[in-house]
Design a protein around this motif. Structure first.
Motif, PDB file in Angstrom:
ATOM      1  N   VAL A 187      -4.029   7.002   3.527  1.00 36.81           N
ATOM      2  CA  VAL A 187      -2.701   6.786   4.113  1.00 36.81           C
ATOM      3  C   VAL A 187      -2.153   8.100   4.657  1.00 36.81           C
ATOM      4  O   VAL A 187      -1.642   8.162   5.792  1.00 36.81           O
ATOM      5  CB  VAL A 187      -1.730   6.183   3.074  1.00 36.81           C
ATOM      6  CG1 VAL A 187      -0.299   6.209   3.593  1.00 36.81           C
ATOM      7  CG2 VAL A 187      -2.134   4.753   2.729  1.00 36.81           C
ATOM      8  N   LEU A 188      -2.247   9.170   3.879  1.00 32.71           N
ATOM      9  CA  LEU A 188      -1.746  10.476   4.317  1.00 32.71           C
ATOM     10  C   LEU A 188      -2.573  11.016   5.485  1.00 32.71           C
ATOM     11  O   LEU A 188      -2.027  11.610   6.422  1.00 32.71           O
ATOM     12  CB  LEU A 188      -1.764  11.459   3.148  1.00 32.71           C
ATOM     13  CG  LEU A 188      -0.874  11.078   1.954  1.00 32.71           C
ATOM     14  CD1 LEU A 188      -1.059  12.074   0.815  1.00 32.71           C
ATOM     15  CD2 LEU A 188       0.588  11.019   2.372  1.00 32.71           C
ATOM     16  N   ALA A 189      -3.875  10.776   5.446  1.00 39.55           N
ATOM     17  CA  ALA A 189      -4.739  11.224   6.551  1.00 39.55           C
ATOM     18  C   ALA A 189      -4.385  10.508   7.844  1.00 39.55           C
ATOM     19  O   ALA A 189      -4.436  11.099   8.932  1.00 39.55           O
ATOM     20  CB  ALA A 189      -6.206  10.983   6.192  1.00 39.55           C
ATOM     21  N   VAL A 205       0.839  -1.202   0.000  1.00 39.98           N
ATOM     22  CA  VAL A 205       0.000   0.000   0.000  1.00 39.98           C
ATOM     23  C   VAL A 205       0.871   1.248   0.000  1.00 39.98           C
ATOM     24  O   VAL A 205       0.614   2.213  -0.737  1.00 39.98           O
ATOM     25  CB  VAL A 205      -0.942  -0.011   1.217  1.00 39.98           C
ATOM     26  CG1 VAL A 205      -1.681   1.324   1.358  1.00 39.98           C
ATOM     27  CG2 VAL A 205      -1.945  -1.159   1.106  1.00 39.98           C
ATOM     28  N   HIS A 206       1.942   1.227   0.801  1.00 37.47           N
ATOM     29  CA  HIS A 206       2.843   2.383   0.842  1.00 37.47           C
ATOM     30  C   HIS A 206       3.544   2.585  -0.497  1.00 37.47           C
ATOM     31  O   HIS A 206       3.672   3.725  -0.982  1.00 37.47           O
ATOM     32  CB  HIS A 206       3.890   2.195   1.939  1.00 37.47           C
ATOM     33  CG  HIS A 206       3.295   2.017   3.295  1.00 37.47           C
ATOM     34  ND1 HIS A 206       3.789   1.120   4.216  1.00 37.47           N
ATOM     35  CD2 HIS A 206       2.220   2.613   3.886  1.00 37.47           C
ATOM     36  CE1 HIS A 206       3.058   1.185   5.316  1.00 37.47           C
ATOM     37  NE2 HIS A 206       2.105   2.075   5.143  1.00 37.47           N
ATOM     38  N   ALA A 207       3.996   1.496  -1.093  1.00 38.82           N
ATOM     39  CA  ALA A 207       4.692   1.599  -2.378  1.00 38.82           C
ATOM     40  C   ALA A 207       3.777   2.181  -3.445  1.00 38.82           C
ATOM     41  O   ALA A 207       4.180   3.068  -4.226  1.00 38.82           O
ATOM     42  CB  ALA A 207       5.208   0.221  -2.793  1.00 38.82           C
ATOM     43  N   GLN A 208       2.547   1.718  -3.485  1.00 35.82           N
ATOM     44  CA  GLN A 208       1.600   2.229  -4.489  1.00 35.82           C
ATOM     45  C   GLN A 208       1.253   3.692  -4.234  1.00 35.82           C
ATOM     46  O   GLN A 208       1.082   4.472  -5.179  1.00 35.82           O
ATOM     47  CB  GLN A 208       0.344   1.363  -4.479  1.00 35.82           C
ATOM     48  CG  GLN A 208       0.577  -0.049  -5.013  1.00 35.82           C
ATOM     49  CD  GLN A 208      -0.642  -0.944  -4.878  1.00 35.82           C
ATOM     50  OE1 GLN A 208      -1.610  -0.596  -4.210  1.00 35.82           O
ATOM     51  NE2 GLN A 208      -0.587  -2.117  -5.511  1.00 35.82           N
ATOM     52  N   SER A 209       1.186   4.062  -2.963  1.00 38.55           N
ATOM     53  CA  SER A 209       0.884   5.464  -2.645  1.00 38.55           C
ATOM     54  C   SER A 209       1.996   6.386  -3.119  1.00 38.55           C
ATOM     55  O   SER A 209       1.737   7.462  -3.684  1.00 38.55           O
ATOM     56  CB  SER A 209       0.685   5.625  -1.131  1.00 38.55           C
ATOM     57  OG  SER A 209      -0.453   4.915  -0.695  1.00 38.55           O
TER      58      SER A 209
END
Length: 895
Positions: free
Chosen positions: A448-450, A428-432
């Motif tokens: 994710v940022l929120a 998820v982090h990589a895709q973000s």
């Protein structure tokens, strides 16, 4: 080589007879009382015919276990009832298990109290640990170990509690009335009234729906976990510290404490979003606010209670100058409140002050900023002012008594109760990051940022301790760790929150590469800054569930041990204070089992006075549902953490590991091969879905998290989460994740290797079992899992899949594993050396059989070809789910 099924059935019948004869009189009386009252309730509500059918099935399954009646006759009886009657009978047996579990809990508590005579330390207690440490360590080493001691239980967002909260509450009310009924202080009239109330509460339990009709959301899970805090944890923690303090030296309560607050609770509930889209930044915020509400309420109540008792008059001891100055300042800043307190407590300055402290805690909860505390440290300063004044006035026992308990509670729980940890998948982090680089943001990336912004808000409101750990599941490289820090910069720039990003290693390959990943982490500037700021502390999480699902229990156990040993050596070489976070489940197939034994089986150097572990689902209430049991559990774990950190224990473990590693490698390799030959065979996932209630488990609404990754039927084990994998196997009475492959591993260790060199033989395996805690723990856990397996019932489930080859493979491995585990342990029957557990299992088995037959009826009909009418499908599914709930209660574990 393996024992035959008839031999095993005869053995089981003999074992059950032995278990019944060994039941203590007090336990027998409680089980009989509760069973009779439940029977009365069933007859009153459903009529005598319903109770008669329940009794018919009860007697039939007992006769079948004794081989006095064919199992087919039991199945025919169950098939002859209308579905509605089968549902009522399933309810009856489920309620019975809830009551038996309750009776055993009461007996366990009575036994603990009876054993605590004070003449000698209880085994696995803090008294026992300190006594041993004083013999093994010098005073300086002991002081250092106590100063570094940490126990971090983490309540996790893996809800495996099959019972509704309403059912749990109903059971607690029955428990309270049973305690009243059995109290020796009660007179005849009070005892009659307790009996009436007991019957009333059992009647209500019978009428309470066992199944959830709505799916839980994450905040429901948070509130459910708060019950353990409200009812047990807040009060138990200071008792633990007092116990340690008393063990370290005489005079506890009349001197400065030698024990410090070493327990820190954490929680994933409301923070774990890996695979759970229902956990959002809003949920995380609400979870922290719920935590704060509960802990501030508890602190306010404690301060009020203690304050009211501090009636020491200034006429009999001069209060400290600092306290009097503080009271004067309170009068200046809050004259009305100070006047009221002074009016109620004249010449009682300590009482006035602590009640003023309670008012400030209440203001903190209400967000009344004029009076509220800004931080727990500010509250601690005020409490220490009170403590110092009590000392100066000669009230030493009051200073180091309840006031010290309150200080310990604030040090442990702060204003946040438990550190909320965030978890998310590395992918998820990589895709973000890819989306941000491309100038395109999906809803998931925004979330994710929120979440990172929410962590910053939590830290600003409650402090860094409230939320700073960010666990990255499926960590493969240090880039997965760097990604979180990069995302935090994108979210907030220079105002990014303080983060301790924790890698989670789950697969066999990832465990093997874990030290290499940590080396890469040391090169990250963000990690370097954290190490400099926190005293070079680092945390690594090890996943037990997925590694066991991938490799099988024996191979996973050794792989995890190797990872621990390598990481401990890496930490020493790199001057890092490493804490290993053990992601254990409640069930044996997910790293469960007795926690104290597990700690003592860890690799040398990997504990070092620090132990962090997940507490999941039904385990939370099993361990923390009652103060006496919670106290015993925490003492046992702390005992093991202390002993496992001593040079003598580490040396013994290292020596055994070195001498017997060759044997263990052979066991692990062969067991993994046997395990993979089954689980990776074409058609296995589909077969598993047919022979177990896997599909239906999702309908139990156990929690907010989806039962599997992706949609549709599982095509491989990767599609399944570890919890339903273990839960479904438990329902089939196979318990495969807890033992499969071990028999093949033990057999291979006794056979010649390719070059013709002889294997170690049974005698050497027995020696390994006696001398290496890891090997002993592995076999003991497998033995427990085997004891909860029923071959005859399991065979009926396995036949539903239409693949006799798979069924034969599973049953053959069971026979082999059972025989060789008994041969290595030297036991004549399973759990021979665990009398209490053996008795519990053997007594439950026939009644679990009854629910299994009811479940098999429903499962067979649902799996049969041909369409079912909607109403019939719904009734069958209700029967199935009720039986699932009952079997979980009977076996006392789910996932």
């Amino acid at each position: 080589m393996a024992a035959t099924a008839p031999q095993q059935a005869t053995s089981s019948a003999a074992e059950r007879h032995s278990a019944v004869s060994e039941m203590p009189d007090e336990l027998r009386a409680d089980v009989r009382l509760l069973g009779e009252l439940l029977g009365r309730v069933i007859a009153e509500d459903g009529g005598p015919d319903l109770l008669a059918d329940v009794e018919r099935l009860r007697k039939a399954v007992i006769a079948a276990r004794r081989r006095e009646k064919p199992v087919d006759e039991v199945a025919e009886m169950v098939a002859g009832w209308p579905i509605e009657r089968a549902v009522q009978i399933a309810r009856a047996f489920t309620c019975y298990f809830h009551l038996v579990n309750l009776a055993e809990e009461h007996f366990r508590i009575r036994t603990l109290r009876a054993r605590d005579t004070g003449e000698e330390p209880l085994p696995e207690s803090l008294d026992a640990a300190v006594a041993e440490l004083k013999n093994d360590l010098g005073a300086e080493e002991l002081t250092r170990l106590i100063a570094e001691l940490e126990f971090r239980p983490v309540l996790t967002a893996h809800p495996t509690e099959a019972r509704r909260r309403a059912v749990v509450t109903a059971i607690q009310r029955v428990s309270a009335q049973l305690g009243e009924y059995n109290s020796p202080e009660r007179g005849a009239h009070e005892r009659r009234e307790a009996h009436r109330r007991l019957l009333e509460e059992i009647d209500l339990l019978w009428r309470t729906a066992q199944l959830r009709h709505t799916k839980l959301d994450p905040l429901d899970e948070v509130r459910t976990a708060m019950a353990a805090f409200d009812e047990t944890l807040f009060r138990t923690v200071p008792r633990i510290y007092r116990s340690l303090d008393a063990a370290l030296a005489e005079g506890s309560g009349t001197r400065e404490p030698l024990a410090r607050a070493f327990i820190r609770y954490g929680s994933w509930i409301g923070g774990d979003r890996d695979g759970n889209p229902n956990v959002t930044s809003r949920v995380t915020r609400e979870a922290v606010l719920i935590h704060a509400e509960h802990v501030l309420t508890a602190l306010e109540n404690a301060a009020t209670r203690i304050g009211r008792t501090l009636t020491a008059s200034a006429s009999y001891g001069t209060p400290g100058a600092e306290l009097m100055d503080a009271l004067a300042g309170a009068t200046d800043d809050h004259p009305e409140l100070a006047f009221e307190l002074g009016k109620r407590s004249p010449r009682e300055p300590h009482r006035q002050w602590l009640l003023f402290v309670a008012a400030r805690i209440a203001a903190t909860r209400r967000r009344d900023l004029d009076l509220a505390y800004r931080s727990p440290d500010e509250l601690l300063r005020d409490l220490r002012v009170c403590q110092a004044s009590l000392l100066s006035s000669g009230a030493t026992r009051q200073a180091y008594g309840e006031v010290q308990h309150l200080i310990w509670q604030v040090e442990t729980f702060g204003f946040h109760l438990a550190e909320l940890e965030v978890r998310q998948h590395s992918q998820v982090h990589a895709q973000s990051l890819e989306e941000i680089a491309a100038g395109e943001r999906s809803e998931r990336t925004e979330e994710v940022l929120a979440t990172l912004r929410m962590i910053a808000w939590i830290q600003e409101r409650f402090g860094v301790r409230a939320c700073s750990r960010y666990v990255v599941s499926f960590t493969r490289t240090s880039d997965d760790i760097a990604a979180v820090y990069k995302l935090a910069e994108h979210a907030l720039g220079s105002r990014a929150p303080v983060l301790d990003v924790v890698p989670l290693f789950e697969s066999g390959e990832d465990l093997a590469n874990s030290a290499r990943v940590l080396t890469g982490m040391l090169e990250l500037p963000a990690v370097q800054r954290r190490l400099e700021a926190n005293g070079r502390r680092m945390e690594v999480m090890l996943g037990y569930s997925d590694s066991a699902k991938e490799l099988g229990p024996a191979a996973a156990t050794l792989k995890l041990y190797d990872a621990q040993a390598e990481l401990a050596a890496w930490a020493v070489a790199n001057d890092v204070r490493l804490t290993l976070f053990h992601g254990r489940g409640g069930a044996l197939g997910r790293g469960g089992g007795p926690a104290n034994r597990a700690v003592l089986a860890q690799a040398p150097g990997s504990v070092a006075g620090r132990f962090k572990v997940t507490e999941q689902g039904e385990v939370i209430f099993a361990r923390y549902g009652h103060p006496a049991i919670a106290l015993r559990h925490i003492e046992q774990v702390t005992n093991a953490v202390l002993l496992a950190s001593t040079p003598s224990v580490e040396a013994r473990t290292a020596d055994a590991a070195a001498r017997y590693r060759r044997v263990a490698d052979r066991v692990a390799a062969a067991s993994e091969q046997a395990y993979r030959s089954l689980t990776e065979a074409p058609g296995f996932p589909e077969w598993f879905g047919l022979v177990s209630p896997l599909e239906e488990i999702g309908s139990l609404r156990l929690g907010s998290r989806p039962a599997r990754r992706g949609l549709g039927a599982p095509r491989s084990l990767d599609d399944l989460r570890a919890i339903p994998w273990v839960f479904a196997w438990a329902q089939t009475r196979v318990n495969l994740p807890g033992w499969y492959g071990l028999g093949s591993g033990l057999l291979a260790a006794t056979e010649p290797v390719d070059g013709g060199a002889p294997g170690p033989g049974l005698d050497e395996l027995r020696q390994v079992y006696k001398e290496w805690p890891l090997f002993a723990s592995m076999l003991d856990n497998a033995e427990m899992s085997l004891a909860k397996t029923d071959r005859a019932i399991a065979a009926r489930y396995l036949a539903l899949g239409g693949r006799q080859d798979f069924a034969d493979q599973v049953l053959g491995e069971y026979d082999l594993t059972r025989q060789l585990v008994l041969a290595v342990t030297g036991h004549s029957r399973l759990l021979e050396n665990r009398r209490v557990l053996s008795r519990a299992v053997q007594l439950r088995d026939p009644y679990v059989d009854a629910l299994s037959h009811l479940q098999l009826r429903a499962l067979s009909a649902l799996r049969a070809e041909g369409d079912l009418a909607d109403d019939e499908h719904e009734r069958l599914e209700t029967l199935l789910l009720l039986s699932v709930n009952g079997v979980a209660a009977g076996l006392q574990n789910t996932g």
